[in-house]
Each structure stands twice: as C-alpha cells, then as structure tokens.
Design an enzyme around this catalytic site. Structure first.
Site, mmCIF file in Angstrom:
data_model
loop_
_atom_site.group_PDB
_atom_site.id
_atom_site.type_symbol
_atom_site.label_atom_id
_atom_site.label_comp_id
_atom_site.label_asym_id
_atom_site.label_seq_id
_atom_site.Cartn_x
_atom_site.Cartn_y
_atom_site.Cartn_z
ATOM 1 N N LYS A 29 8.681 11.714 -12.693
ATOM 2 C CA LYS A 29 9.441 11.215 -13.857
ATOM 3 C C LYS A 29 10.081 9.854 -13.566
ATOM 4 C CE LYS A 29 12.266 14.782 -14.337
ATOM 5 N NZ LYS A 29 11.801 15.773 -13.352
ATOM 6 N N ARG A 63 15.071 24.310 -7.384
ATOM 7 C CA ARG A 63 15.000 23.396 -8.532
ATOM 8 C C ARG A 63 13.768 23.723 -9.395
ATOM 9 N NH1 ARG A 63 15.172 18.111 -5.252
ATOM 10 N NH2 ARG A 63 14.735 17.027 -7.196
ATOM 11 N N ARG A 87 17.004 12.007 -0.273
ATOM 12 C CA ARG A 87 18.019 12.638 -1.107
ATOM 13 C C ARG A 87 18.446 13.958 -0.496
ATOM 14 N NH1 ARG A 87 15.850 12.657 -7.204
ATOM 15 N NH2 ARG A 87 16.809 14.697 -7.077
ATOM 16 N N ARG A 117 17.633 18.664 -20.210
ATOM 17 C CA ARG A 117 17.089 19.693 -19.324
ATOM 18 C C ARG A 117 17.435 21.096 -19.824
ATOM 19 N NH1 ARG A 117 17.276 16.223 -14.401
ATOM 20 N NH2 ARG A 117 15.905 17.025 -12.804
ATOM 21 N N ARG A 126 9.596 12.291 -0.012
ATOM 22 C CA ARG A 126 10.152 11.208 -0.838
ATOM 23 C C ARG A 126 11.291 10.505 -0.093
ATOM 24 N NH1 ARG A 126 11.729 12.525 -6.921
ATOM 25 N NH2 ARG A 126 13.088 14.122 -6.043
HETATM 26 P P1 AMP Z 1 17.003 14.394 -10.732
HETATM 27 O O1 AMP Z 1 17.327 13.147 -10.000
HETATM 28 O O2 AMP Z 1 16.597 14.147 -12.168
HETATM 29 O O3 AMP Z 1 16.015 15.266 -9.990
HETATM 30 O O4 AMP Z 1 18.363 15.250 -10.825
HETATM 31 C C1 AMP Z 1 19.011 15.706 -9.673
HETATM 32 C C2 AMP Z 1 19.941 16.839 -10.022
HETATM 33 O O5 AMP Z 1 20.957 16.373 -10.939
HETATM 34 C C3 AMP Z 1 19.304 18.018 -10.732
HETATM 35 O O6 AMP Z 1 18.686 18.930 -9.822
HETATM 36 C C4 AMP Z 1 20.499 18.637 -11.445
HETATM 37 O O7 AMP Z 1 21.312 19.363 -10.536
HETATM 38 C C5 AMP Z 1 21.296 17.399 -11.868
HETATM 39 N N1 AMP Z 1 20.886 16.952 -13.211
HETATM 40 C C6 AMP Z 1 20.196 15.825 -13.545
HETATM 41 N N2 AMP Z 1 19.991 15.760 -14.867
HETATM 42 C C7 AMP Z 1 20.564 16.871 -15.405
HETATM 43 C C8 AMP Z 1 20.658 17.387 -16.729
HETATM 44 N N3 AMP Z 1 20.118 16.765 -17.789
HETATM 45 N N4 AMP Z 1 21.339 18.566 -16.894
HETATM 46 C C9 AMP Z 1 21.895 19.199 -15.859
HETATM 47 N N5 AMP Z 1 21.808 18.791 -14.586
HETATM 48 C C10 AMP Z 1 21.150 17.633 -14.348
#
Ligand code: AMP
Length: 221
Positions: free
Chosen positions: A13, A173, A162, A88, A127
């Site tokens: 993404k 996740r 990360r 999400r 990553r």
């Molecule tokens: P990402 O970088 O998009 O993989 O997001 C990392 C983490 O941030 C996710 O595993 C969630 O814990 C949190 N997160 C990101 N976007 C959302 C969202 N729209 N709703 C809830 N938690 C989020």
C-alpha cells in the site's frame, strides 16, 4: 480525487500510494506514518496509539478518525489525497464517506491490493524504512535493497526496521486484517469504486508495476 488504499499489511500500500501521489500530484496521507510520528514525539495520541500498534491491533476509531479528518481539512488536500491505511474498519469507511460528502467530495477509487501470505511475511520481515520523517522511503533487503546497506539512497539517512515488522506481530496484523476487511471491501464494491490488484513476484507484478498501471487507468491513457 480521493483514492484509498486497501489491502493486508505488506501488500505494498505504501509503495503504491507514494508513486500514485507523485504521479497524480496529490498528497499521500498514511495513518501509520502519522501514528509513528506521534509515538516518536511522545504526544498524547502517540502514547495511546503505541499500546495498540505494538500488539498488532487497530488504534480505536475515535483517535484515528480525528487525525484523518484534521489532515483532510488542510489546504494541500483540496485537489485530493491518497489515503494509505485508512479506513480500516467499516465505521471508519462510513464516517469518511459522510465527512467527504459534506464537502461535496467522495471516494473515487478504492484500490484493493492482495498478495500471497508467504510473500507478505517475507516482504514485511525484510522491510526497511528511512528514519528521516521527511523521506520515509521503503526498501526491502532482498527485493529492493538500498545501494549501501542500512543507508537511504535518496537522503543518506539511516534505514530502520519498524517495531511492528516482526514475524509475530505481522501474523497478528494479518489476523486483524482478515477479521475487519471484508465489510470495507463490500462497502466500496457497492459504490462501484473498487479496483482489485494482485501483487506477486509469481506474476512479476510488484507495487511499482501496479502503481504505473493505475496512473494510466486514472489519467485515462
Ligand atoms: P501501517 O503503517 O498502515 O501498517 O499501520 C501501522 C499500525 O498503525 C497498524 O497496525 C495499526 O495498529 C495502526 N493503524 C494505522 N491505520 C489505522 C487505522 N485506519 N485504524 C486503526 N489503526 C490504524
């Protein structure tokens, strides 16, 4: 033009969103990046969000929706934005739709990325991301390494892994994703804006290839 990125963690993404943002000249809004910034700055939101993120769980809707709406009120989003990692939950999708409609906007495309689970895990544990908050370029130690190990090609800053990119957290996740994603996919399918794309080395289609195809499609080339 509002584009949202759907798909399990590690489907690309962020990579697709970055290329789309450059190609279409609209900002990329990543909720994950906003939370990581808040965590590093130890803000109230950051301290709260960290509890969930470190366990691979979703941050509660009220916190997440607030930061996205605030961001979408900013001037640079007036021609559109790529939402990377939001919505999400079904509730987030509904609240976003209402918020956009109040401003005479809507979601134009919902890009739904998928990828085989073994490839997802491989991509995530390998990553690396640039530690420079202004850069945040994404690398992969096997698929797309930096020229000098551990150093960003673009800005020369250190690359980091990360905190939530461990195999254990990734599995959690992916589980969270499976439990929450279908109603969101259905929501956009019903509105005829869903675009499915498979990211897989088996068919030679990685995030950057998908992004180029999408830019052509969106620009009508
Ligand atoms: P990402 O970088 O998009 O993989 O997001 C990392 C983490 O941030 C996710 O595993 C969630 O814990 C949190 N997160 C990101 N976007 C959302 C969202 N729209 N709703 C809830 N938690 C989020």
């Amino acid at each position: 033009m509002i584009i949202i990125m759907l798909g399990a963690p590690g489907t690309g993404k962020g990579t697709v969103a970055t290329i789309l943002a450059e190609g279409l000249n609209i900002p990329q809004i990543s909720t994950g990046d906003m939370f990581r910034k808040a965590i590093s700055e130890k803000t109230k939101i950051g301290i709260e969000a960290e509890k969930y993120i470190s366990e691979g769980k979703l941050v509660p809707d009220d916190i997440t929706i607030e930061i996205v709406e605030e961001r979408l009120m900013q001037e640079d989003t007036k021609n559109g934005a790529i939402l990377d990692g939001f919505p999400r939950t079904e509730n987030q999708a509904k609240v976003l739709q209402k918020f956009l409609e109040e401003q005479g906007r809507t979601v134009n495309y919902a890009i739904n990325l998928s990828s085989p689970e073994d490839e997802i895990i491989e991509r995530i544990v390998n990553r690396r991301v640039c530690s420079n908050q202004e850069c945040k370029t994404i690398y992969n130690v096997t698929l797309s390494p930096s020229k000098v190990e551990g150093i960003c090609d673009k800005c020369g800053q250190k690359l980091i892994q990360r905190q939530d990119d461990t195999e254990e957290t990734v599995k959690e996740r992916i589980k969270t994703y499976k439990e929450t994603s279908q109603p969101i996919i259905d929501f956009y399918k019903e509105r005829n804006v869903l675009v499915d794309a498979l990211v897989s080395k088996k068919i030679n289609k990685m995030g950057k290839d998908i992004a180029q195809d999408l830019i052509k499609m969106i620009k009508g080339e």
